[in-house]
Design a protein around this motif. Sequence first.
Motif, mmCIF file in Angstrom:
data_model
loop_
_atom_site.group_PDB
_atom_site.id
_atom_site.type_symbol
_atom_site.label_atom_id
_atom_site.label_comp_id
_atom_site.label_asym_id
_atom_site.label_seq_id
_atom_site.Cartn_x
_atom_site.Cartn_y
_atom_site.Cartn_z
ATOM 1 N N HIS A 5 0.829 -1.197 0.000
ATOM 2 C CA HIS A 5 0.000 0.000 0.000
ATOM 3 C C HIS A 5 0.870 1.256 0.000
ATOM 4 O O HIS A 5 1.788 1.389 0.809
ATOM 5 N N ASN A 6 0.554 2.156 -0.897
ATOM 6 C CA ASN A 6 1.280 3.424 -0.991
ATOM 7 C C ASN A 6 1.329 4.126 0.361
ATOM 8 O O ASN A 6 2.323 4.773 0.707
ATOM 9 N N ALA A 7 0.277 3.974 1.146
ATOM 10 C CA ALA A 7 0.177 4.634 2.443
ATOM 11 C C ALA A 7 1.249 4.164 3.429
ATOM 12 O O ALA A 7 1.536 4.848 4.414
ATOM 13 N N ASP A 8 1.842 3.004 3.183
ATOM 14 C CA ASP A 8 2.869 2.468 4.078
ATOM 15 C C ASP A 8 4.275 2.886 3.668
ATOM 16 O O ASP A 8 5.266 2.333 4.150
ATOM 17 N N GLY A 9 4.364 3.875 2.811
ATOM 18 C CA GLY A 9 5.662 4.233 2.244
ATOM 19 C C GLY A 9 6.666 4.824 3.192
ATOM 20 O O GLY A 9 7.873 4.767 2.941
ATOM 21 N N LYS A 10 6.214 5.405 4.308
ATOM 22 C CA LYS A 10 7.172 6.057 5.208
ATOM 23 C C LYS A 10 8.229 5.088 5.713
ATOM 24 O O LYS A 10 9.423 5.397 5.704
ATOM 25 N N ARG A 11 7.811 3.924 6.159
ATOM 26 C CA ARG A 11 8.775 2.943 6.673
ATOM 27 C C ARG A 11 9.757 2.520 5.594
ATOM 28 O O ARG A 11 10.929 2.269 5.864
ATOM 29 N N PHE A 61 4.356 6.525 -0.111
ATOM 30 C CA PHE A 61 5.601 6.162 -0.790
ATOM 31 C C PHE A 61 5.920 7.153 -1.898
ATOM 32 O O PHE A 61 7.035 7.681 -1.976
ATOM 33 N N SER A 62 4.941 7.427 -2.739
ATOM 34 C CA SER A 62 5.174 8.351 -3.849
ATOM 35 C C SER A 62 5.467 9.762 -3.345
ATOM 36 O O SER A 62 6.328 10.458 -3.897
ATOM 37 N N GLU A 63 4.783 10.192 -2.300
ATOM 38 C CA GLU A 63 5.033 11.516 -1.733
ATOM 39 C C GLU A 63 6.434 11.614 -1.160
ATOM 40 O O GLU A 63 7.123 12.633 -1.323
ATOM 41 N N GLY A 64 6.873 10.561 -0.485
ATOM 42 C CA GLY A 64 8.217 10.549 0.082
ATOM 43 C C GLY A 64 9.290 10.573 -0.986
ATOM 44 O O GLY A 64 10.319 11.251 -0.838
ATOM 45 N N LEU A 65 9.073 9.835 -2.057
ATOM 46 C CA LEU A 65 10.033 9.841 -3.158
ATOM 47 C C LEU A 65 10.153 11.236 -3.762
ATOM 48 O O LEU A 65 11.260 11.684 -4.097
ATOM 49 N N GLU A 66 9.026 11.924 -3.898
ATOM 50 C CA GLU A 66 9.039 13.282 -4.437
ATOM 51 C C GLU A 66 9.839 14.222 -3.529
ATOM 52 O O GLU A 66 10.681 14.992 -4.004
ATOM 53 N N ALA A 67 9.586 14.156 -2.226
ATOM 54 C CA ALA A 67 10.285 15.024 -1.289
ATOM 55 C C ALA A 67 11.772 14.714 -1.247
ATOM 56 O O ALA A 67 12.622 15.629 -1.247
ATOM 57 N N LEU A 68 12.125 13.430 -1.220
ATOM 58 C CA LEU A 68 13.533 13.031 -1.222
ATOM 59 C C LEU A 68 14.214 13.492 -2.496
ATOM 60 O O LEU A 68 15.336 14.019 -2.475
ATOM 61 N N GLY A 69 13.542 13.301 -3.619
ATOM 62 C CA GLY A 69 14.107 13.718 -4.897
ATOM 63 C C GLY A 69 14.367 15.204 -4.953
ATOM 64 O O GLY A 69 15.412 15.648 -5.461
ATOM 65 N N ILE A 101 0.346 -1.009 -4.777
ATOM 66 C CA ILE A 101 1.500 -1.140 -5.665
ATOM 67 C C ILE A 101 1.917 -2.607 -5.696
ATOM 68 O O ILE A 101 2.336 -3.162 -4.674
ATOM 69 N N GLY A 102 1.775 -3.205 -6.853
ATOM 70 C CA GLY A 102 2.253 -4.565 -7.059
ATOM 71 C C GLY A 102 3.534 -4.535 -7.871
ATOM 72 O O GLY A 102 4.100 -3.464 -8.130
ATOM 73 N N ALA A 103 3.978 -5.685 -8.300
ATOM 74 C CA ALA A 103 5.219 -5.750 -9.064
ATOM 75 C C ALA A 103 5.124 -4.922 -10.340
ATOM 76 O O ALA A 103 6.050 -4.197 -10.703
ATOM 77 N N GLY A 104 4.000 -5.018 -11.032
ATOM 78 C CA GLY A 104 3.828 -4.277 -12.279
ATOM 79 C C GLY A 104 3.845 -2.781 -12.067
ATOM 80 O O GLY A 104 4.439 -2.038 -12.862
ATOM 81 N N GLU A 105 3.210 -2.324 -10.990
ATOM 82 C CA GLU A 105 3.191 -0.897 -10.690
ATOM 83 C C GLU A 105 4.581 -0.394 -10.322
ATOM 84 O O GLU A 105 4.999 0.698 -10.737
ATOM 85 N N LEU A 106 5.313 -1.182 -9.541
ATOM 86 C CA LEU A 106 6.671 -0.768 -9.183
ATOM 87 C C LEU A 106 7.570 -0.729 -10.411
ATOM 88 O O LEU A 106 8.427 0.149 -10.531
ATOM 89 N N ALA A 205 13.373 -2.758 -1.600
ATOM 90 C CA ALA A 205 12.730 -4.066 -1.742
ATOM 91 C C ALA A 205 12.441 -4.692 -0.384
ATOM 92 O O ALA A 205 11.343 -5.214 -0.146
ATOM 93 N N ASP A 206 13.409 -4.637 0.524
ATOM 94 C CA ASP A 206 13.211 -5.227 1.850
ATOM 95 C C ASP A 206 12.110 -4.511 2.614
ATOM 96 O O ASP A 206 11.316 -5.140 3.326
ATOM 97 N N GLY A 207 12.048 -3.189 2.466
ATOM 98 C CA GLY A 207 10.998 -2.437 3.136
ATOM 99 C C GLY A 207 9.623 -2.775 2.604
ATOM 100 O O GLY A 207 8.667 -2.934 3.372
ATOM 101 N N ILE A 208 9.496 -2.882 1.307
ATOM 102 C CA ILE A 208 8.205 -3.226 0.701
ATOM 103 C C ILE A 208 7.768 -4.623 1.129
ATOM 104 O O ILE A 208 6.588 -4.856 1.437
ATOM 105 N N LYS A 209 8.707 -5.558 1.183
ATOM 106 C CA LYS A 209 8.371 -6.936 1.555
ATOM 107 C C LYS A 209 7.749 -7.026 2.952
ATOM 108 O O LYS A 209 6.900 -7.880 3.207
ATOM 109 N N GLU A 210 8.142 -6.119 3.841
ATOM 110 C CA GLU A 210 7.590 -6.140 5.199
ATOM 111 C C GLU A 210 6.104 -5.820 5.222
ATOM 112 O O GLU A 210 5.405 -6.165 6.182
ATOM 113 N N PHE A 211 5.617 -5.112 4.209
ATOM 114 C CA PHE A 211 4.233 -4.653 4.210
ATOM 115 C C PHE A 211 3.351 -5.362 3.189
ATOM 116 O O PHE A 211 2.198 -4.970 3.005
ATOM 117 N N LEU A 212 3.845 -6.385 2.530
ATOM 118 C CA LEU A 212 3.037 -7.060 1.528
ATOM 119 C C LEU A 212 1.801 -7.691 2.150
ATOM 120 O O LEU A 212 1.871 -8.378 3.172
#
Length: 225
Positions: A5-11, A61-69, A101-106, A205-212
């Motif tokens: 879930h995009n909402a779990d992107g912070k971790r 997740f997408s918001e964090g990537l934007e801010a980091l970028g 976000i699944g494999a295809g979306e990533l 990848a490791d972070g995403i796997k924790e929230f699948l």
Amino acid sequence: MSVFHNADGKRVLMGMVKAVQENKAYLGEVDGLIGDGDHGMNMNKGFSMFAEQFGDKDFEFSEGLEALGMILMNQIGGSMGPIYGTIFMDMAEAGEGMDEIGAGELVRMLEAGFEGLCDIVEARVGDKTLVDTLAPAIDALNNAAGENKNFAEALDEMKAAAKAGQDSTKDMAAKYGRSSRLGERSRGVLDAGAVSCCIILCAMADGIKEFLDRPASDKAEYTIR
């Protein structure tokens, strides 16, 4: 197929920060062999600034990537700021509005980042840059998604391809950046950008796997050391 879930992107983003922080010295050592040795310092600076500014906020997740970028693009030196800034911001744009976000979306997000990168650099696979890590990692994830493999397995294949791509730079002669001045003498050493890209992709990848397959979190608390 499993989803994140995009909402779990912070971790996930904070895990990427931690990975860069923990490898600051190593990245500097690698870069110092054929470069100016500041890659670890600059990467750590940018990722730590992100943690300081957004560590107490909630974001997708997408918001964090934007801010980091944005931080990497505008506030760290060297060539890696614009390079990673472009990758993350274009990934964020591709992922905007995604709930799951699944494999295809990533894959689509990473491909957008890679396309943005190719618009600003001439380096391609075989030139001893982070492209040698990123391109095969995307290909591996895309192939796994096309074969309808479990997302966790697809992420593991992405990690393995990123590591193999990173390692492949050891036998290459640099064609871009400061190390290109050494020509054939740059062989025998890993490219620092390829190494940092592998660290980041593996942490992602490791972070995403924790929230699948978990329900989307309302909040994801994380404290930077």
